[in-house]
Write a protein that holds these residues in place. Structure first.
Motif, PDB file in Angstrom:
ATOM      1  N   GLY A  50      -2.692  -4.681 -15.536  1.00  0.00           N
ATOM      2  CA  GLY A  50      -2.249  -6.069 -15.614  1.00  0.00           C
ATOM      3  C   GLY A  50      -1.623  -6.539 -14.305  1.00  0.00           C
ATOM      4  N   ASP A  51      -0.800  -5.674 -13.703  1.00  0.00           N
ATOM      5  CA  ASP A  51      -0.176  -6.026 -12.421  1.00  0.00           C
ATOM      6  C   ASP A  51      -1.230  -6.232 -11.343  1.00  0.00           C
ATOM      7  OD1 ASP A  51       2.288  -5.773 -13.643  1.00  0.00           O
ATOM      8  OD2 ASP A  51       2.839  -3.911 -12.602  1.00  0.00           O
ATOM      9  N   LEU A  52      -2.219  -5.320 -11.279  1.00  0.00           N
ATOM     10  CA  LEU A  52      -3.261  -5.440 -10.254  1.00  0.00           C
ATOM     11  C   LEU A  52      -4.103  -6.705 -10.462  1.00  0.00           C
ATOM     12  CD1 LEU A  52      -4.420  -1.723  -9.947  1.00  0.00           C
ATOM     13  CD2 LEU A  52      -3.227  -3.073  -8.195  1.00  0.00           C
ATOM     14  N   ARG A  53      -4.442  -7.002 -11.703  1.00  0.00           N
ATOM     15  CA  ARG A  53      -5.235  -8.215 -11.974  1.00  0.00           C
ATOM     16  C   ARG A  53      -4.446  -9.480 -11.616  1.00  0.00           C
ATOM     17  NH1 ARG A  53      -9.852  -6.588 -13.851  1.00  0.00           N
ATOM     18  NH2 ARG A  53      -9.961  -4.723 -15.139  1.00  0.00           N
ATOM     19  N   THR A  54      -3.177  -9.513 -11.982  1.00  0.00           N
ATOM     20  CA  THR A  54      -2.344 -10.665 -11.650  1.00  0.00           C
ATOM     21  C   THR A  54      -2.158 -10.770 -10.140  1.00  0.00           C
ATOM     22  OG1 THR A  54      -1.199 -10.502 -13.765  1.00  0.00           O
ATOM     23  CG2 THR A  54      -0.088 -11.747 -12.028  1.00  0.00           C
ATOM     24  N   TYR A  55      -1.913  -9.631  -9.497  1.00  0.00           N
ATOM     25  CA  TYR A  55      -1.750  -9.604  -8.045  1.00  0.00           C
ATOM     26  C   TYR A  55      -3.009 -10.118  -7.350  1.00  0.00           C
ATOM     27  CZ  TYR A  55      -1.105  -7.961  -3.330  1.00  0.00           C
ATOM     28  OH  TYR A  55      -1.015  -7.908  -1.963  1.00  0.00           O
ATOM     29  N   ALA A  56      -4.172  -9.613  -7.769  1.00  0.00           N
ATOM     30  CA  ALA A  56      -5.437 -10.023  -7.150  1.00  0.00           C
ATOM     31  C   ALA A  56      -5.688 -11.516  -7.358  1.00  0.00           C
ATOM     32  CB  ALA A  56      -6.593  -9.194  -7.718  1.00  0.00           C
ATOM     33  N   THR A  97       3.088  -4.738   2.327  1.00  0.00           N
ATOM     34  CA  THR A  97       3.105  -3.347   1.879  1.00  0.00           C
ATOM     35  C   THR A  97       4.317  -3.075   0.989  1.00  0.00           C
ATOM     36  OG1 THR A  97       1.914  -2.656   3.862  1.00  0.00           O
ATOM     37  CG2 THR A  97       3.120  -0.945   2.676  1.00  0.00           C
ATOM     38  N   ARG A  98       5.478  -3.626   1.350  1.00  0.00           N
ATOM     39  CA  ARG A  98       6.686  -3.455   0.547  1.00  0.00           C
ATOM     40  C   ARG A  98       6.486  -4.018  -0.856  1.00  0.00           C
ATOM     41  NH1 ARG A  98      10.274  -5.980  -1.729  1.00  0.00           N
ATOM     42  NH2 ARG A  98       9.714  -8.030  -0.931  1.00  0.00           N
ATOM     43  N   GLN A  99       5.884  -5.190  -0.944  1.00  0.00           N
ATOM     44  CA  GLN A  99       5.622  -5.793  -2.250  1.00  0.00           C
ATOM     45  C   GLN A  99       4.698  -4.913  -3.084  1.00  0.00           C
ATOM     46  OE1 GLN A  99       4.005  -9.643  -1.205  1.00  0.00           O
ATOM     47  NE2 GLN A  99       5.923 -10.642  -1.785  1.00  0.00           N
ATOM     48  N   LEU A 100       3.614  -4.480  -2.472  1.00  0.00           N
ATOM     49  CA  LEU A 100       2.661  -3.640  -3.194  1.00  0.00           C
ATOM     50  C   LEU A 100       3.306  -2.328  -3.638  1.00  0.00           C
ATOM     51  CD1 LEU A 100      -0.552  -4.151  -1.052  1.00  0.00           C
ATOM     52  CD2 LEU A 100      -0.215  -4.844  -3.429  1.00  0.00           C
ATOM     53  N   GLN A 101       4.082  -1.716  -2.742  1.00  0.00           N
ATOM     54  CA  GLN A 101       4.705  -0.433  -3.073  1.00  0.00           C
ATOM     55  C   GLN A 101       5.661  -0.581  -4.244  1.00  0.00           C
ATOM     56  OE1 GLN A 101       3.724   2.579  -1.453  1.00  0.00           O
ATOM     57  NE2 GLN A 101       4.576   3.174  -3.427  1.00  0.00           N
ATOM     58  N   ALA A 102       6.408  -1.677  -4.298  1.00  0.00           N
ATOM     59  CA  ALA A 102       7.313  -1.914  -5.432  1.00  0.00           C
ATOM     60  C   ALA A 102       6.527  -1.983  -6.740  1.00  0.00           C
ATOM     61  CB  ALA A 102       8.113  -3.199  -5.213  1.00  0.00           C
ATOM     62  N   MET A 103       5.395  -2.660  -6.713  1.00  0.00           N
ATOM     63  CA  MET A 103       4.553  -2.773  -7.900  1.00  0.00           C
ATOM     64  C   MET A 103       4.009  -1.398  -8.304  1.00  0.00           C
ATOM     65  SD  MET A 103       1.162  -5.157  -8.405  1.00  0.00           S
ATOM     66  CE  MET A 103       0.191  -4.265  -7.187  1.00  0.00           C
ATOM     67  N   LEU A 104       3.551  -0.621  -7.339  1.00  0.00           N
ATOM     68  CA  LEU A 104       2.989   0.700  -7.625  1.00  0.00           C
ATOM     69  C   LEU A 104       4.076   1.678  -8.080  1.00  0.00           C
ATOM     70  CD1 LEU A 104       0.477   0.874  -4.632  1.00  0.00           C
ATOM     71  CD2 LEU A 104      -0.006   0.256  -7.014  1.00  0.00           C
ATOM     72  N   ASP A 105       5.264   1.570  -7.502  1.00  0.00           N
ATOM     73  CA  ASP A 105       6.381   2.428  -7.926  1.00  0.00           C
ATOM     74  C   ASP A 105       6.768   2.146  -9.375  1.00  0.00           C
ATOM     75  OD1 ASP A 105       6.468   3.655  -5.454  1.00  0.00           O
ATOM     76  OD2 ASP A 105       8.191   2.490  -4.727  1.00  0.00           O
ATOM     77  N   ARG A 106       6.763   0.877  -9.760  1.00  0.00           N
ATOM     78  CA  ARG A 106       7.065   0.524 -11.159  1.00  0.00           C
ATOM     79  C   ARG A 106       6.054   1.168 -12.098  1.00  0.00           C
ATOM     80  NH1 ARG A 106       8.359  -4.722  -9.603  1.00  0.00           N
ATOM     81  NH2 ARG A 106       6.252  -5.379 -10.079  1.00  0.00           N
ATOM     82  N   ASP A 116      -2.672   4.497  -4.001  1.00  0.00           N
ATOM     83  CA  ASP A 116      -1.703   4.248  -2.942  1.00  0.00           C
ATOM     84  C   ASP A 116      -1.918   2.846  -2.352  1.00  0.00           C
ATOM     85  OD1 ASP A 116      -3.635   4.374  -0.811  1.00  0.00           O
ATOM     86  OD2 ASP A 116      -3.435   6.540  -0.741  1.00  0.00           O
ATOM     87  N   VAL A 117      -0.968   2.419  -1.568  1.00  0.00           N
ATOM     88  CA  VAL A 117      -0.979   1.071  -1.010  1.00  0.00           C
ATOM     89  C   VAL A 117      -2.247   0.807  -0.197  1.00  0.00           C
ATOM     90  CG1 VAL A 117       0.182  -0.473   0.625  1.00  0.00           C
ATOM     91  CG2 VAL A 117       1.526   0.815  -1.004  1.00  0.00           C
ATOM     92  N   LEU A 118      -2.659   1.769   0.606  1.00  0.00           N
ATOM     93  CA  LEU A 118      -3.847   1.552   1.432  1.00  0.00           C
ATOM     94  C   LEU A 118      -5.098   1.321   0.597  1.00  0.00           C
ATOM     95  CD1 LEU A 118      -3.393   3.954   4.472  1.00  0.00           C
ATOM     96  CD2 LEU A 118      -3.288   1.449   4.430  1.00  0.00           C
ATOM     97  N   GLN A 119      -5.192   1.967  -0.551  1.00  0.00           N
ATOM     98  CA  GLN A 119      -6.336   1.727  -1.427  1.00  0.00           C
ATOM     99  C   GLN A 119      -6.328   0.286  -1.936  1.00  0.00           C
ATOM    100  OE1 GLN A 119      -5.475   5.076  -4.042  1.00  0.00           O
ATOM    101  NE2 GLN A 119      -7.509   5.913  -3.582  1.00  0.00           N
ATOM    102  N   VAL A 120      -5.159  -0.227  -2.280  1.00  0.00           N
ATOM    103  CA  VAL A 120      -5.070  -1.615  -2.732  1.00  0.00           C
ATOM    104  C   VAL A 120      -5.437  -2.561  -1.590  1.00  0.00           C
ATOM    105  CG1 VAL A 120      -3.562  -3.403  -3.694  1.00  0.00           C
ATOM    106  CG2 VAL A 120      -3.336  -1.031  -4.478  1.00  0.00           C
ATOM    107  N   LEU A 121      -4.927  -2.287  -0.402  1.00  0.00           N
ATOM    108  CA  LEU A 121      -5.265  -3.120   0.760  1.00  0.00           C
ATOM    109  C   LEU A 121      -6.770  -3.075   1.047  1.00  0.00           C
ATOM    110  CD1 LEU A 121      -2.322  -2.236   3.169  1.00  0.00           C
ATOM    111  CD2 LEU A 121      -2.692  -4.421   2.011  1.00  0.00           C
ATOM    112  N   ASP A 122      -7.335  -1.864   1.038  1.00  0.00           N
ATOM    113  CA  ASP A 122      -8.761  -1.688   1.363  1.00  0.00           C
ATOM    114  C   ASP A 122      -9.699  -2.263   0.316  1.00  0.00           C
ATOM    115  OD1 ASP A 122      -8.141  -0.379   3.706  1.00  0.00           O
ATOM    116  OD2 ASP A 122      -8.522   1.633   2.927  1.00  0.00           O
ATOM    117  N   LEU A 147     -13.032  -6.539  -8.204  1.00  0.00           N
ATOM    118  CA  LEU A 147     -12.337  -5.752  -7.179  1.00  0.00           C
ATOM    119  C   LEU A 147     -11.343  -4.780  -7.825  1.00  0.00           C
ATOM    120  CD1 LEU A 147     -11.602  -8.478  -4.465  1.00  0.00           C
ATOM    121  CD2 LEU A 147     -13.396  -6.720  -4.420  1.00  0.00           C
ATOM    122  N   VAL A 148     -10.606  -5.268  -8.815  1.00  0.00           N
ATOM    123  CA  VAL A 148      -9.648  -4.411  -9.509  1.00  0.00           C
ATOM    124  C   VAL A 148     -10.387  -3.313 -10.261  1.00  0.00           C
ATOM    125  CG1 VAL A 148      -7.892  -4.322 -11.334  1.00  0.00           C
ATOM    126  CG2 VAL A 148      -7.879  -6.205  -9.664  1.00  0.00           C
TER     127      VAL A 148
END
Length: 161
Positions: A50-56, A97-106, A116-122, A147-148
């Motif tokens: 859900g976070d990734l879909r909303t983020y995208a 990156t900080r924003q993404l990492q916070a989401m992934l850490d949650r 990891d963050v780079l996978q989301v960026l890529d 994409l998600v």
């Protein structure tokens, strides 16, 4: 410049800008970071998917919106403007990156196994930026979901999910 080669009053008194930011690139990066943090808060839907879909979806809206191309051009311009520009670009990327990492850490704290963050960026951000920069297609909800899906599928196949 005005007649007689004098700078307008507002330009002569603009030293506070340089005292605070040091250069134009740093000022522009601060504007871009402020925009990023205020218009694109990090989602917290209760699940990684859900976070990734909303983020995208939010990133697609932002990059395809009226300021999106300007922000991308700014990032590219800062990358090509020398050392001060690289620092500004790096600050912008560090905030993203900080924003993404916070989401992934949650997600990790909930017991999920996020990429990891780079996978989301890529796999999410980069394809969107390419589409917008080169005009290769719209950023539809179906496209951002795809994409998600790719990210989650590749992450699961690699033993991450």
């Amino acid at each position: 410049m005005i007649a007689g080669g004098r700078l307008p009053r507002c330009r002569r008194n603009g030293t506070g800008i340089y005292r605070r930011w040091g250069n134009l690139e740093a000022l522009l990066a601060d504007v871009a970071i402020t925009r990023l943090t205020t218009t694109s808060p990090t989602p917290d839907t209760g699940s990684l998917e859900g976070d990734l879909r909303t983020y995208a979806a939010t990133a697609a809206r932002d990059v395809a919106g009226p300021d999106g191309m300007a922000i991308l051009r700014l990032a590219i311009s800062l990358s090509n403007s020398g050392q001060p520009g690289l620092e500004a670009r790096d600050a912008f990327l560090a905030e993203r990156t900080r924003q993404l990492q916070a989401m992934l850490d949650r997600a990790r704290d909930r017991g999920e196994h996020p990429p990891d963050v780079l996978q989301v960026l890529d796999l999410i951000l980069s394809p969107m930026y390419i589409r917008i920069l080169f005009g290769t297609g719209p950023l539809t909800p179906a496209y951002t979901d795809e994409l998600v899906d790719r990210l989650l599928c590749l992450h699961t196949a690699a033993g991450g999910g």
